[in-house]
Write a protein that holds these residues in place. Structure first.
Motif, PDB file in Angstrom:
ATOM      1  N   SER A  69       3.889   2.501   6.728  1.00 29.32           N
ATOM      2  CA  SER A  69       3.111   3.899   6.332  1.00 29.32           C
ATOM      3  C   SER A  69       2.642   3.676   4.755  1.00 29.32           C
ATOM      4  CB  SER A  69       4.197   4.834   6.649  1.00 29.32           C
ATOM      5  OG  SER A  69       5.251   4.737   5.516  1.00 29.32           O
ATOM      6  N   SER A  70       2.562   2.529   4.443  1.00 23.15           N
ATOM      7  CA  SER A  70       1.768   2.106   3.204  1.00 23.15           C
ATOM      8  C   SER A  70       0.463   1.746   3.334  1.00 23.15           C
ATOM      9  CB  SER A  70       2.530   0.974   2.716  1.00 23.15           C
ATOM     10  OG  SER A  70       4.003   1.276   2.297  1.00 23.15           O
ATOM     11  N   SER A  71      -0.367   2.128   2.239  1.00 26.84           N
ATOM     12  CA  SER A  71      -1.723   1.563   2.179  1.00 26.84           C
ATOM     13  C   SER A  71      -1.424   0.140   1.606  1.00 26.84           C
ATOM     14  CB  SER A  71      -2.435   2.277   1.266  1.00 26.84           C
ATOM     15  OG  SER A  71      -3.710   1.989   1.082  1.00 26.84           O
ATOM     16  N   VAL A  72      -1.832  -0.948   2.363  1.00 21.74           N
ATOM     17  CA  VAL A  72      -1.871  -2.365   2.078  1.00 21.74           C
ATOM     18  C   VAL A  72      -3.231  -3.099   2.003  1.00 21.74           C
ATOM     19  CG1 VAL A  72      -0.493  -4.360   2.421  1.00 21.74           C
ATOM     20  CG2 VAL A  72       0.538  -2.329   3.164  1.00 21.74           C
ATOM     21  N   TRP A  73      -3.281  -3.753   0.898  1.00 20.28           N
ATOM     22  CA  TRP A  73      -4.599  -4.464   0.523  1.00 20.28           C
ATOM     23  C   TRP A  73      -4.278  -5.822   0.029  1.00 20.28           C
ATOM     24  CZ3 TRP A  73      -9.131  -1.658   1.898  1.00 20.28           C
ATOM     25  CH2 TRP A  73      -8.813  -0.133   2.481  1.00 20.28           C
ATOM     26  N   ASN A  74      -5.456  -6.532   0.190  1.00 21.60           N
ATOM     27  CA  ASN A  74      -5.296  -8.000  -0.343  1.00 21.60           C
ATOM     28  C   ASN A  74      -6.535  -8.399  -1.249  1.00 21.60           C
ATOM     29  OD1 ASN A  74      -6.266 -11.071   0.599  1.00 21.60           O
ATOM     30  ND2 ASN A  74      -3.830 -10.849   0.186  1.00 21.60           N
ATOM     31  N   SER A  75      -5.970  -9.280  -2.066  1.00 19.80           N
ATOM     32  CA  SER A  75      -6.973 -10.012  -2.795  1.00 19.80           C
ATOM     33  C   SER A  75      -6.451 -11.255  -3.301  1.00 19.80           C
ATOM     34  CB  SER A  75      -7.344  -9.218  -4.270  1.00 19.80           C
ATOM     35  OG  SER A  75      -8.415  -9.695  -4.864  1.00 19.80           O
ATOM     36  N   ALA A  76      -6.973 -12.273  -2.763  1.00 25.13           N
ATOM     37  CA  ALA A  76      -6.657 -13.899  -3.027  1.00 25.13           C
ATOM     38  C   ALA A  76      -5.023 -13.621  -2.321  1.00 25.13           C
ATOM     39  CB  ALA A  76      -6.857 -14.216  -4.091  1.00 25.13           C
ATOM     40  N   ASN A  77      -4.387 -14.330  -3.457  1.00 24.42           N
ATOM     41  CA  ASN A  77      -3.006 -14.435  -3.064  1.00 24.42           C
ATOM     42  C   ASN A  77      -2.035 -13.177  -3.586  1.00 24.42           C
ATOM     43  OD1 ASN A  77      -3.191 -14.780  -5.795  1.00 24.42           O
ATOM     44  ND2 ASN A  77      -1.519 -16.437  -6.141  1.00 24.42           N
ATOM     45  N   ARG A  78      -2.776 -12.078  -3.863  1.00 26.62           N
ATOM     46  CA  ARG A  78      -2.068 -10.709  -4.253  1.00 26.62           C
ATOM     47  C   ARG A  78      -2.291  -9.734  -3.370  1.00 26.62           C
ATOM     48  NH1 ARG A  78      -0.381 -10.022  -9.008  1.00 26.62           N
ATOM     49  NH2 ARG A  78      -1.178 -11.983  -9.899  1.00 26.62           N
ATOM     50  N   TYR A  79      -1.014  -9.130  -2.937  1.00 29.19           N
ATOM     51  CA  TYR A  79      -1.274  -7.750  -2.175  1.00 29.19           C
ATOM     52  C   TYR A  79      -1.085  -6.732  -3.068  1.00 29.19           C
ATOM     53  CZ  TYR A  79      -1.135 -10.926   2.004  1.00 29.19           C
ATOM     54  OH  TYR A  79      -1.619 -11.770   3.201  1.00 29.19           O
ATOM     55  N   TYR A  80      -1.822  -5.684  -2.493  1.00 31.31           N
ATOM     56  CA  TYR A  80      -1.238  -4.382  -3.178  1.00 31.31           C
ATOM     57  C   TYR A  80      -0.793  -3.469  -2.070  1.00 31.31           C
ATOM     58  CZ  TYR A  80      -4.025  -6.170  -6.872  1.00 31.31           C
ATOM     59  OH  TYR A  80      -4.799  -6.999  -7.937  1.00 31.31           O
ATOM     60  N   ILE A  81       0.413  -2.840  -2.397  1.00 28.52           N
ATOM     61  CA  ILE A  81       1.136  -2.110  -1.544  1.00 28.52           C
ATOM     62  C   ILE A  81       1.269  -0.579  -2.286  1.00 28.52           C
ATOM     63  CG2 ILE A  81       3.372  -1.550  -0.224  1.00 28.52           C
ATOM     64  CD1 ILE A  81       3.726  -4.941  -0.327  1.00 28.52           C
ATOM     65  N   ASN A  82       0.485   0.334  -1.679  1.00 36.17           N
ATOM     66  CA  ASN A  82       0.234   1.677  -2.480  1.00 36.17           C
ATOM     67  C   ASN A  82      -0.093   1.551  -3.961  1.00 36.17           C
ATOM     68  OD1 ASN A  82       1.095   2.906  -0.141  1.00 36.17           O
ATOM     69  ND2 ASN A  82       3.431   2.742  -0.371  1.00 36.17           N
ATOM     70  N   GLY A  83      -1.098   0.595  -4.000  1.00 38.78           N
ATOM     71  CA  GLY A  83      -1.345   0.414  -5.360  1.00 38.78           C
ATOM     72  C   GLY A  83      -0.745  -0.513  -6.427  1.00 38.78           C
ATOM     73  N   LYS A  84       0.231  -0.792  -5.863  1.00 34.84           N
ATOM     74  CA  LYS A  84       1.244  -1.698  -6.743  1.00 34.84           C
ATOM     75  C   LYS A  84       1.071  -3.092  -6.356  1.00 34.84           C
ATOM     76  CE  LYS A  84       3.118   2.034  -8.552  1.00 34.84           C
ATOM     77  NZ  LYS A  84       2.483   2.531  -9.699  1.00 34.84           N
ATOM     78  N   SER A  85       0.979  -3.963  -7.404  1.00 33.08           N
ATOM     79  CA  SER A  85       0.714  -5.558  -7.264  1.00 33.08           C
ATOM     80  C   SER A  85       1.806  -6.218  -6.778  1.00 33.08           C
ATOM     81  CB  SER A  85      -0.079  -6.116  -8.513  1.00 33.08           C
ATOM     82  OG  SER A  85      -0.038  -7.470  -8.280  1.00 33.08           O
ATOM     83  N   VAL A  86       1.640  -7.040  -5.575  1.00 32.37           N
ATOM     84  CA  VAL A  86       2.893  -8.008  -5.193  1.00 32.37           C
ATOM     85  C   VAL A  86       2.221  -9.414  -5.091  1.00 32.37           C
ATOM     86  CG1 VAL A  86       4.273  -8.534  -3.477  1.00 32.37           C
ATOM     87  CG2 VAL A  86       3.770  -6.083  -4.019  1.00 32.37           C
ATOM     88  N   ALA A  87       2.570 -10.449  -5.933  1.00 31.52           N
ATOM     89  CA  ALA A  87       1.915 -11.740  -5.964  1.00 31.52           C
ATOM     90  C   ALA A  87       2.900 -12.511  -5.164  1.00 31.52           C
ATOM     91  CB  ALA A  87       1.949 -12.380  -7.438  1.00 31.52           C
ATOM     92  N   ILE A  88       2.123 -13.073  -4.157  1.00 26.53           N
ATOM     93  CA  ILE A  88       2.928 -14.181  -3.527  1.00 26.53           C
ATOM     94  C   ILE A  88       2.736 -15.685  -3.667  1.00 26.53           C
ATOM     95  CG2 ILE A  88       3.325 -14.743  -0.977  1.00 26.53           C
ATOM     96  CD1 ILE A  88       2.788 -11.938  -0.203  1.00 26.53           C
ATOM     97  N   SER A  89       3.879 -16.519  -3.935  1.00 27.61           N
ATOM     98  CA  SER A  89       3.375 -17.824  -4.321  1.00 27.61           C
ATOM     99  C   SER A  89       3.192 -18.391  -3.079  1.00 27.61           C
ATOM    100  CB  SER A  89       4.919 -18.326  -4.885  1.00 27.61           C
ATOM    101  OG  SER A  89       4.905 -19.608  -5.037  1.00 27.61           O
ATOM    102  N   SER A  90       2.306 -19.714  -3.351  1.00 26.68           N
ATOM    103  CA  SER A  90       1.871 -20.650  -2.192  1.00 26.68           C
ATOM    104  C   SER A  90       3.257 -21.091  -1.516  1.00 26.68           C
ATOM    105  CB  SER A  90       0.784 -21.478  -2.197  1.00 26.68           C
ATOM    106  OG  SER A  90       1.339 -22.249  -3.473  1.00 26.68           O
ATOM    107  N   SER A  91       4.130 -21.285  -2.075  1.00 23.80           N
ATOM    108  CA  SER A  91       5.563 -21.861  -1.772  1.00 23.80           C
ATOM    109  C   SER A  91       6.181 -20.925  -0.653  1.00 23.80           C
ATOM    110  CB  SER A  91       6.317 -22.135  -2.810  1.00 23.80           C
ATOM    111  OG  SER A  91       6.928 -20.863  -3.418  1.00 23.80           O
ATOM    112  N   VAL A  92       5.888 -19.707  -0.437  1.00 25.55           N
ATOM    113  CA  VAL A  92       6.632 -18.996   0.493  1.00 25.55           C
ATOM    114  C   VAL A  92       5.791 -19.264   1.708  1.00 25.55           C
ATOM    115  CG1 VAL A  92       6.318 -16.502   1.213  1.00 25.55           C
ATOM    116  CG2 VAL A  92       6.825 -16.985  -1.173  1.00 25.55           C
ATOM    117  N   PHE A  93       4.521 -19.612   1.765  1.00 22.83           N
ATOM    118  CA  PHE A  93       3.667 -20.082   2.892  1.00 22.83           C
ATOM    119  C   PHE A  93       4.032 -21.587   3.328  1.00 22.83           C
ATOM    120  CE2 PHE A  93       0.938 -16.803   0.961  1.00 22.83           C
ATOM    121  CZ  PHE A  93       0.864 -15.998   2.147  1.00 22.83           C
ATOM    122  N   ARG A  94       4.069 -22.363   2.477  1.00 25.97           N
ATOM    123  CA  ARG A  94       4.655 -23.710   2.866  1.00 25.97           C
ATOM    124  C   ARG A  94       5.811 -23.698   3.327  1.00 25.97           C
ATOM    125  NH1 ARG A  94       2.412 -24.873  -2.321  1.00 25.97           N
ATOM    126  NH2 ARG A  94       4.238 -24.950  -3.342  1.00 25.97           N
TER     127      ARG A  94
END
Length: 141
Positions: A69-94
């Motif tokens: 029920s959140s508004s979720v958007w993406n820009s490169a390796n950063r996600y925005y959840i309800n306008g708040k930035s959440v950076a995701i390290s490439s190691s999470v994917f690796r």
């Protein structure tokens, strides 16, 4: 027509990104829907569809549907959840266990769309409505 890229602002009241055609440089623009103040968020933002949102929840070890029920958007390796930035390290994917993720994605796939699609569609409709002039100006170029 020479055009500077529009910056993207966030309307906390509407829960959507709003293009600032004037690039108000930190001053923010008014949201076309609620006329409320917006704040700069990024120079490029893309919607996160329900399938990717579920993957994001799993990668961040959140409960499935916790952002449904959140508004979720993406820009490169950063996600925005309800306008708040959440950076995701490439190691999470690796370091992700792809087989386990695939199994969970399959397990929750149908329920994910049933739960997420109505809210996602509403957010996208608000986004389109708020940014109609931006879309029209691009279409007319």
């Amino acid at each position: 027509m020479d055009r500077f890229p529009a910056q993207v602002n966030w309307c906390a009241s509407c829960g959507i990104p709003v293009f600032d055609e004037n690039n108000s440089a930190g001053a923010g623009c008014k949201c076309p829907l609620c006329r409320g103040k917006t704040e700069y968020i990024s120079s490029d933002l893309r919607p996160v569809f329900p399938e990717e949102r579920l993957l994001l929840e799993l990668l961040l070890e959140k409960e499935p549907f916790s952002f449904a029920s959140s508004s979720v958007w993406n820009s490169a390796n950063r996600y925005y959840i309800n306008g708040k930035s959440v950076a995701i390290s490439s190691s999470v994917f690796r370091n992700a266990d792809c087989d386990a993720l695939r199994k969970k994605l399959n397990e929750f796939s149908k329920e994910n769309l049933e739960i997420s699609k109505p809210h996602f569609d509403l957010i996208i409709q608000k986004f389109i409505q708020a940014n109609k002039s931006r879309f029209n100006s691009i279409k007319d170029e």
